[in-house]
Design a protein around this motif. Structure first.
Motif, PDB file in Angstrom:
ATOM      1  N   ALA A  42       0.827  -1.208   0.000  1.00  0.00           N
ATOM      2  CA  ALA A  42       0.000   0.000   0.000  1.00  0.00           C
ATOM      3  C   ALA A  42       0.861   1.258   0.000  1.00  0.00           C
ATOM      4  O   ALA A  42       0.421   2.312  -0.468  1.00  0.00           O
ATOM      5  CB  ALA A  42      -0.927  -0.002   1.208  1.00  0.00           C
ATOM      6  N   GLU A  91      -7.809  -1.268  11.936  1.00  0.00           N
ATOM      7  CA  GLU A  91      -8.516  -0.228  11.188  1.00  0.00           C
ATOM      8  C   GLU A  91      -7.532   0.665  10.421  1.00  0.00           C
ATOM      9  O   GLU A  91      -7.807   1.069   9.280  1.00  0.00           O
ATOM     10  CB  GLU A  91      -9.350   0.611  12.152  1.00  0.00           C
ATOM     11  N   GLN A  94      -6.403  -1.258   7.388  1.00  0.00           N
ATOM     12  CA  GLN A  94      -7.461  -1.339   6.385  1.00  0.00           C
ATOM     13  C   GLN A  94      -7.619  -0.013   5.650  1.00  0.00           C
ATOM     14  O   GLN A  94      -7.796   0.011   4.423  1.00  0.00           O
ATOM     15  CB  GLN A  94      -8.774  -1.736   7.055  1.00  0.00           C
ATOM     16  N   ASP A  95      -7.552   1.098   6.391  1.00  0.00           N
ATOM     17  CA  ASP A  95      -7.648   2.410   5.741  1.00  0.00           C
ATOM     18  C   ASP A  95      -6.463   2.636   4.799  1.00  0.00           C
ATOM     19  O   ASP A  95      -6.626   3.205   3.711  1.00  0.00           O
ATOM     20  CB  ASP A  95      -7.686   3.522   6.797  1.00  0.00           C
ATOM     21  N   VAL A  97      -4.663   0.305   3.210  1.00  0.00           N
ATOM     22  CA  VAL A  97      -4.801  -0.584   2.051  1.00  0.00           C
ATOM     23  C   VAL A  97      -5.896  -0.084   1.108  1.00  0.00           C
ATOM     24  O   VAL A  97      -5.758  -0.157  -0.116  1.00  0.00           O
ATOM     25  CB  VAL A  97      -5.097  -2.024   2.526  1.00  0.00           C
ATOM     26  N   ASP A  98      -6.986   0.444   1.689  1.00  0.00           N
ATOM     27  CA  ASP A  98      -8.102   0.918   0.858  1.00  0.00           C
ATOM     28  C   ASP A  98      -7.877   2.323   0.297  1.00  0.00           C
ATOM     29  O   ASP A  98      -8.725   2.831  -0.443  1.00  0.00           O
ATOM     30  CB  ASP A  98      -9.399   0.909   1.672  1.00  0.00           C
ATOM     31  N   GLY A  99      -6.760   2.961   0.652  1.00  0.00           N
ATOM     32  CA  GLY A  99      -6.453   4.275   0.119  1.00  0.00           C
ATOM     33  C   GLY A  99      -7.077   5.433   0.864  1.00  0.00           C
ATOM     34  O   GLY A  99      -7.018   6.578   0.392  1.00  0.00           O
ATOM     35  N   ARG A 100      -7.678   5.172   2.028  1.00  0.00           N
ATOM     36  CA  ARG A 100      -8.290   6.256   2.807  1.00  0.00           C
ATOM     37  C   ARG A 100      -7.272   6.974   3.685  1.00  0.00           C
ATOM     38  O   ARG A 100      -7.607   7.995   4.315  1.00  0.00           O
ATOM     39  CB  ARG A 100      -9.426   5.704   3.673  1.00  0.00           C
ATOM     40  N   SER A 344     -16.707  -8.826  11.206  1.00  0.00           N
ATOM     41  CA  SER A 344     -16.928  -7.644  10.373  1.00  0.00           C
ATOM     42  C   SER A 344     -18.164  -6.870  10.814  1.00  0.00           C
ATOM     43  O   SER A 344     -18.251  -5.651  10.623  1.00  0.00           O
ATOM     44  CB  SER A 344     -17.077  -8.054   8.906  1.00  0.00           C
ATOM     45  N   PRO A 427      -5.694  -7.041   6.929  1.00  0.00           N
ATOM     46  CA  PRO A 427      -6.575  -6.498   5.892  1.00  0.00           C
ATOM     47  C   PRO A 427      -7.279  -7.602   5.140  1.00  0.00           C
ATOM     48  O   PRO A 427      -6.723  -8.662   4.889  1.00  0.00           O
ATOM     49  CB  PRO A 427      -5.618  -5.713   4.974  1.00  0.00           C
ATOM     50  N   ARG A 428      -8.521  -7.365   4.786  1.00  0.00           N
ATOM     51  CA  ARG A 428      -9.334  -8.368   4.105  1.00  0.00           C
ATOM     52  C   ARG A 428      -9.190  -8.243   2.599  1.00  0.00           C
ATOM     53  O   ARG A 428     -10.104  -7.851   1.891  1.00  0.00           O
ATOM     54  CB  ARG A 428     -10.789  -8.209   4.550  1.00  0.00           C
ATOM     55  N   THR A 429      -7.966  -8.520   2.119  1.00  0.00           N
ATOM     56  CA  THR A 429      -7.663  -8.521   0.693  1.00  0.00           C
ATOM     57  C   THR A 429      -6.802  -9.721   0.390  1.00  0.00           C
ATOM     58  O   THR A 429      -6.162 -10.294   1.266  1.00  0.00           O
ATOM     59  CB  THR A 429      -6.899  -7.246   0.273  1.00  0.00           C
TER      60      THR A 429
END
Length: 446
Positions: A42, A91, A94-95, A97-100, A344, A427-429
């Motif tokens: 990421a 969290e 996850q943020d 990895v998701d680009g947030r 989740s 992360p859930r990927t």
């Protein structure tokens, strides 16, 4: 070039700091590896391999064959389990990895999480562990007096371990002290005119001590082909369990010296009413243990329900012809299924649901029975063997439950497609193709 190297080092450092929190919280090596690689990916760093041992985390990055590799190592120390911090770190990852969130924001948030300390006062943890002991006593059919003694024993064990940890005494001696406190308190109670079942008091103390052992992480590492980390964790868990055995054996010796009988093994009747009380006790014990590990309150409620149902399932199967290990395996599989689906919904890692939920299923009674029989000159090896098999069944069942639960969450999965690696945190990927070289066990094959 210097700026690029600095970016790589900062990205690797962030991944190592995330991995440290995960590993010290009991996460499996496969989850730690996948999460660290996901963090570096990421951050824009490709071709990263990870190496995880019980005390060290290592990341290697080599952009091409003609460039020198960048390697960073971080030592992981023993620290109290904090599922609240684990949830916040999950969290953050996850943020990212998701680009947030970008790398700098993630670094700042992570620094705040690990530097602010625990969210609850330490005395509340002691009380929560006391409630855990009382709940375990309820599952064994204990009355109000037994539950009160179990509460006192669990609180005394926790305060003693905190004091010994402050003196930098190794975990083995802390476990010895805990087992000794539980058994000596039972000896004192049995020596009085009080109508008390001492085995229930000792068993509650044993389970409270066992709950802190990383059995799930050790079995996950073994199943996912991380032999070095699995071996280290199994040795650590075995040594901690031996400490409990030594402490309880010392207490039994005190009882023998005082001519106090401590070999009453009756865990209580198995009527429908008793089954209801047993499930309630398991739910209380699981929820209290989750609270004592700083789990968010939203997860504590879920853990209470999962722990209660799992205890009922375990008793139903163990009461038949399958026996305790198979009953534990079936219940743990259900815990794995439920934690995969519910984690989740309440926004916590599955690990924060799994570990507290299996606490009431840990084989404290079998360990105590085997020790007491050996102290009485009888054959207690079968009971100790049953305890070991039950512990392994619990950990293996949780991992199997995560495998079985994946089709529920992956309805669009193509028939025959390879299942993703089961994760209790991270992360859930799926793993990125650029990092395909990092396979479970590859970094420990030597």
């Amino acid at each position: 070039m210097a700026g690029e190297r600095a970016d790589v080092y900062q990205s690797l450092d962030l991944a190592l700091r995330v991995g440290e929190v995960l590993l010290s919280s009991g996460a499996g090596a496969s989850d730690v590896v996948a999460t660290m690689v996901a963090v570096t990916h990421a951050c824009g760093v490709r071709r990263v391999t990870a190496d995880v041992t019980f005390v060290d985390l290592t990341l290697h990055h080599q952009p091409s064959a003609d460039e020198p590799a960048a390697t960073q190592v971080r030592r992981v120390g023993r620290r109290p389990v904090d599922y609240g911090q684990l949830t916040q770190v999950d969290e953050i990852v996850q943020d990212l990895v998701d680009g947030r969130a970008d790398r700098e924001e993630a670094r700042a948030r992570l620094a705040r999480v690990v530097s602010t300390g625990h969210a609850r006062p330490r005395w509340t943890v002691t009380l929560a562990l006391g409630v855990t002991g009382a709940g375990i006593a309820m599952t064994l059919g204990g009355d109000v007096l037994v539950c009160t003694l179990a509460f006192v024993a669990a609180c005394a064990i926790d305060r003693t371990k905190v004091r010994l940890a402050g003196e930098a005494l190794p975990m083995f001696y802390q476990q010895v002290a805990g087992g000794l406190i539980a058994s000596v308190l039972a000896v004192v109670a049995a020596a009085t005119p009080l109508d008390v079942n001492p085995s229930q008091v000792v068993t509650a103390g044993i389970v409270v001590l066992l709950a802190g052992i990383g059995l799930v992480g050790a079995m996950q590492d073994a199943i996912m082909s991380f032999p070095v980390t699995a071996s280290a964790r199994l040795v650590d868990a075995t040594l901690a369990t031996v400490g409990i055995i030594a402490g309880v054996a010392g207490g039994l010796a005190v009882g023998g010296f005082l001519h106090v009988e401590l070999t009453n093994f009756e865990p209580g009747a198995s009527s429908l009413a008793a089954v209801g009380v047993m499930m309630a006790g398991a739910g209380i014990a699981a929820a209290a243990h989750a609270y004592g590990c700083y789990a968010p309150l939203r997860a504590v409620v879920v853990v209470a329900g999962v722990g209660a149902v799992a205890r009922g399932v375990s008793s139903a199967f163990a009461g038949g012809s399958l026996g305790a290990p198979w009953g534990a395996a079936v219940a743990a599989t259900g815990i794995g299924l439920a934690s995969y689906v519910l984690s989740s919904r309440v926004s916590v890692p599955a690990l924060a649901i799994v570990v507290p939920s299996i606490a009431p299923l840990l084989p404290g009674l079998a360990i105590y029975r085997g020790l007491a029989l050996l102290a009485d000159g009888k054959d207690g090896v079968p009971d100790l063997a049953t305890a070991a098999l039950t512990a392994v069944s619990l950990a293996a069942g949780v991992i199997l439950g995560h495998y079985l639960a994946q089709p529920v969450r992956q309805e669009a999965q193509r028939l025959g497609a390879r299942l993703a690696l089961p994760r209790l945190v991270g992360p859930r990927t799926r793993r990125h193709p650029d990092d395909a070289g990092t396979q479970p066990g590859d970094q420990q094959a030597t």
